[in-house]
Scaffold this active site. Structure first.
Site, PDB file in Angstrom:
ATOM      1  N   ALA A  32      65.708  53.312   6.589  1.00  0.00           N
ATOM      2  CA  ALA A  32      64.472  52.565   6.884  1.00  0.00           C
ATOM      3  C   ALA A  32      63.599  53.457   7.763  1.00  0.00           C
ATOM      4  O   ALA A  32      63.185  53.088   8.864  1.00  0.00           O
ATOM      5  CB  ALA A  32      64.769  51.225   7.546  1.00  0.00           C
ATOM      6  N   HIS A  34      60.990  55.868   9.643  1.00  0.00           N
ATOM      7  CA  HIS A  34      59.620  55.766  10.157  1.00  0.00           C
ATOM      8  C   HIS A  34      59.263  57.097  10.824  1.00  0.00           C
ATOM      9  O   HIS A  34      60.082  58.040  10.834  1.00  0.00           O
ATOM     10  CB  HIS A  34      59.487  54.583  11.123  1.00  0.00           C
ATOM     11  CG  HIS A  34      60.546  54.549  12.198  1.00  0.00           C
ATOM     12  ND1 HIS A  34      60.593  55.488  13.206  1.00  0.00           N
ATOM     13  CD2 HIS A  34      61.600  53.725  12.399  1.00  0.00           C
ATOM     14  CE1 HIS A  34      61.608  55.224  14.001  1.00  0.00           C
ATOM     15  NE2 HIS A  34      62.257  54.162  13.532  1.00  0.00           N
ATOM     16  N   GLY A  36      59.148  57.992  13.825  1.00  0.00           N
ATOM     17  CA  GLY A  36      60.067  58.404  14.904  1.00  0.00           C
ATOM     18  C   GLY A  36      61.174  59.284  14.335  1.00  0.00           C
ATOM     19  O   GLY A  36      61.484  60.352  14.876  1.00  0.00           O
ATOM     20  N   HIS A  37      61.772  58.818  13.217  1.00  0.00           N
ATOM     21  CA  HIS A  37      62.799  59.640  12.557  1.00  0.00           C
ATOM     22  C   HIS A  37      62.197  60.979  12.122  1.00  0.00           C
ATOM     23  O   HIS A  37      62.823  62.032  12.269  1.00  0.00           O
ATOM     24  CB  HIS A  37      63.328  58.929  11.305  1.00  0.00           C
ATOM     25  CG  HIS A  37      64.045  57.644  11.565  1.00  0.00           C
ATOM     26  ND1 HIS A  37      63.553  56.423  11.143  1.00  0.00           N
ATOM     27  CD2 HIS A  37      65.224  57.382  12.179  1.00  0.00           C
ATOM     28  CE1 HIS A  37      64.400  55.463  11.485  1.00  0.00           C
ATOM     29  NE2 HIS A  37      65.422  56.011  12.118  1.00  0.00           N
TER      30      HIS A  37
HETATM   31  P1  AMP Z   1      68.355  54.753  13.753  1.00  0.00           P
HETATM   32  O1  AMP Z   1      68.053  54.972  12.306  1.00  0.00           O
HETATM   33  O2  AMP Z   1      67.607  53.619  14.359  1.00  0.00           O
HETATM   34  O3  AMP Z   1      69.853  54.735  14.037  1.00  0.00           O
HETATM   35  O4  AMP Z   1      67.808  56.037  14.508  1.00  0.00           O
HETATM   36  C1  AMP Z   1      68.207  57.325  14.132  1.00  0.00           C
HETATM   37  C2  AMP Z   1      67.769  58.280  15.218  1.00  0.00           C
HETATM   38  O5  AMP Z   1      66.356  58.211  15.351  1.00  0.00           O
HETATM   39  C3  AMP Z   1      68.373  57.933  16.594  1.00  0.00           C
HETATM   40  O6  AMP Z   1      68.723  59.125  17.265  1.00  0.00           O
HETATM   41  C4  AMP Z   1      67.235  57.224  17.275  1.00  0.00           C
HETATM   42  O7  AMP Z   1      67.269  57.327  18.688  1.00  0.00           O
HETATM   43  C5  AMP Z   1      66.032  57.980  16.710  1.00  0.00           C
HETATM   44  N1  AMP Z   1      64.824  57.150  16.824  1.00  0.00           N
HETATM   45  C6  AMP Z   1      64.654  55.875  16.414  1.00  0.00           C
HETATM   46  N2  AMP Z   1      63.423  55.434  16.747  1.00  0.00           N
HETATM   47  C7  AMP Z   1      62.811  56.455  17.390  1.00  0.00           C
HETATM   48  C8  AMP Z   1      61.530  56.617  18.003  1.00  0.00           C
HETATM   49  N3  AMP Z   1      60.626  55.638  18.034  1.00  0.00           N
HETATM   50  N4  AMP Z   1      61.233  57.817  18.578  1.00  0.00           N
HETATM   51  C9  AMP Z   1      62.153  58.830  18.575  1.00  0.00           C
HETATM   52  N5  AMP Z   1      63.376  58.726  18.019  1.00  0.00           N
HETATM   53  C10 AMP Z   1      63.708  57.561  17.445  1.00  0.00           C
END
Ligand code: AMP
Length: 281
Positions: A32, A34, A36-37
């Site tokens: 999913a 975005h 940030g990723h």
């Molecule tokens: P997730 O898919 O939510 O498990 O996130 C995967 C990686 O992306 C993890 O290391 C999160 O900390 C990082 N991440 C998620 N959201 C953000 C964001 N807004 N800014 C920076 N890194 C993010």
């Protein structure tokens, strides 16, 4: 872009790349995707020859009443984003390939894993650390990229790398935000338009604390109180925690003049959101 579906396939693809003297950067995600990723992927691309992104909604990090089944799964759209971002390899294993039903070995994250999110999500960090350890063993990356957004996860994984001697360099990327301040999260898509507005209170409360800190306030309780007071403006908000802690130990601090992590978690409707702020020393 190569897509690997099994640990064996992934392990051998990465072995070939390492044998060709490529440096490997791993970005673990739950999909999913975005921006940030994508910021983590851009950091990996800048530093590594080959960027590997894993997409795996890890069942072992969700509690029984959490959103594992509902968690957004958008594999086709994710692959399009990864392809345009210049990712070389995607690892997207099936749940029972990564967490075999007869698994008995887990990473115990100890006391550290029971702080902040670990307090309200007791098995969460054991699940995170175990899957990240498995990913490290399968991919054997030179570097791995994580977001400051998940500050407690960063502390737990840094400690795991140190305690278990993983030969991996962790890079932590800053929180990537929407234009209005909301920290990007895959869970933001659960929010109704009205909840999306209300969710801004997390970043606003942190901004209040940041501005007090910039004016010289270093009393942790004063900073916490300012955040709690901001939260009272939304009587529907259900608070999990407001914490002023050491970024490595996640233990409460009385004074922030040597640096601090200010972290918040709250439910907006049924969606649990987190955000945080690092105060410099
Ligand atoms: P997730 O898919 O939510 O498990 O996130 C995967 C990686 O992306 C993890 O290391 C999160 O900390 C990082 N991440 C998620 N959201 C953000 C964001 N807004 N800014 C920076 N890194 C993010």
């Amino acid at each position: 872009m190569l897509i690997c579906k099994t640990p064996a396939e992934m392990h051998s693809a990465c072995k070939n790349l390492r044998n060709a003297n490529k440096t490997l950067g791993l970005v673990p995600t739950m999909g999913a995707l975005h921006d940030g990723h994508l910021s983590l992927i851009a950091a990996a691309r800048a530093e590594c020859d080959v960027v590997v992104v894993s997409i795996f909604v890890n069942p072992t990090q969700f509690g029984p009443n959490e959103d594992y089944a509902a968690y957004p799964r958008t594999f086709a759209a994710d692959c399009e984003k990864l392809e345009s971002a210049g990712v070389h390899v995607v690892f997207a294993p099936l749940a029972d390939e990564m967490v075999t039903p007869d698994t008995t070995t887990f990473v115990d994250t100890g006391e550290l894993g029971s702080r902040l999110d670990g307090a309200s999500r007791p098995i969460h960090f054991r699940g995170v650390a175990t899957i990240v350890a498995r990913l490290f063993n399968i991919v054997q990356p030179d570097r791995a990229y994580f977001g400051q957004k998940d500050a407690a996860q960063v502390a737990v994984l840094r400690r795991m790398v140190r305690d278990l001697n993983f030969p991996v360099q962790l890079t932590v990327c800053p929180i990537y935000r929407e234009a209005d301040g909301l920290a990007m999260s895959s869970r933001n898509r659960y929010l109704s338009p009205e909840e999306r507005q209300r969710a801004l209170i997390l970043s606003k409360a942190l901004a209040v604390a940041q501005s007090l800190a910039q004016q010289g306030e270093s009393n942790a309780e004063a900073l916490r109180s300012a955040i709690l007071e901001t939260f009272t403006t939304d009587p529907q908000l259900r608070l999990d925690y407001v914490a002023v802690v050491h970024p490595d130990t996640l233990l409460p601090l009385a004074d922030t003049s040597h640096g601090a992590l200010i972290a918040v978690a709250a439910w907006i409707g049924t969606t649990r959101l987190i955000d945080n702020l690092l105060l410099p020393a």
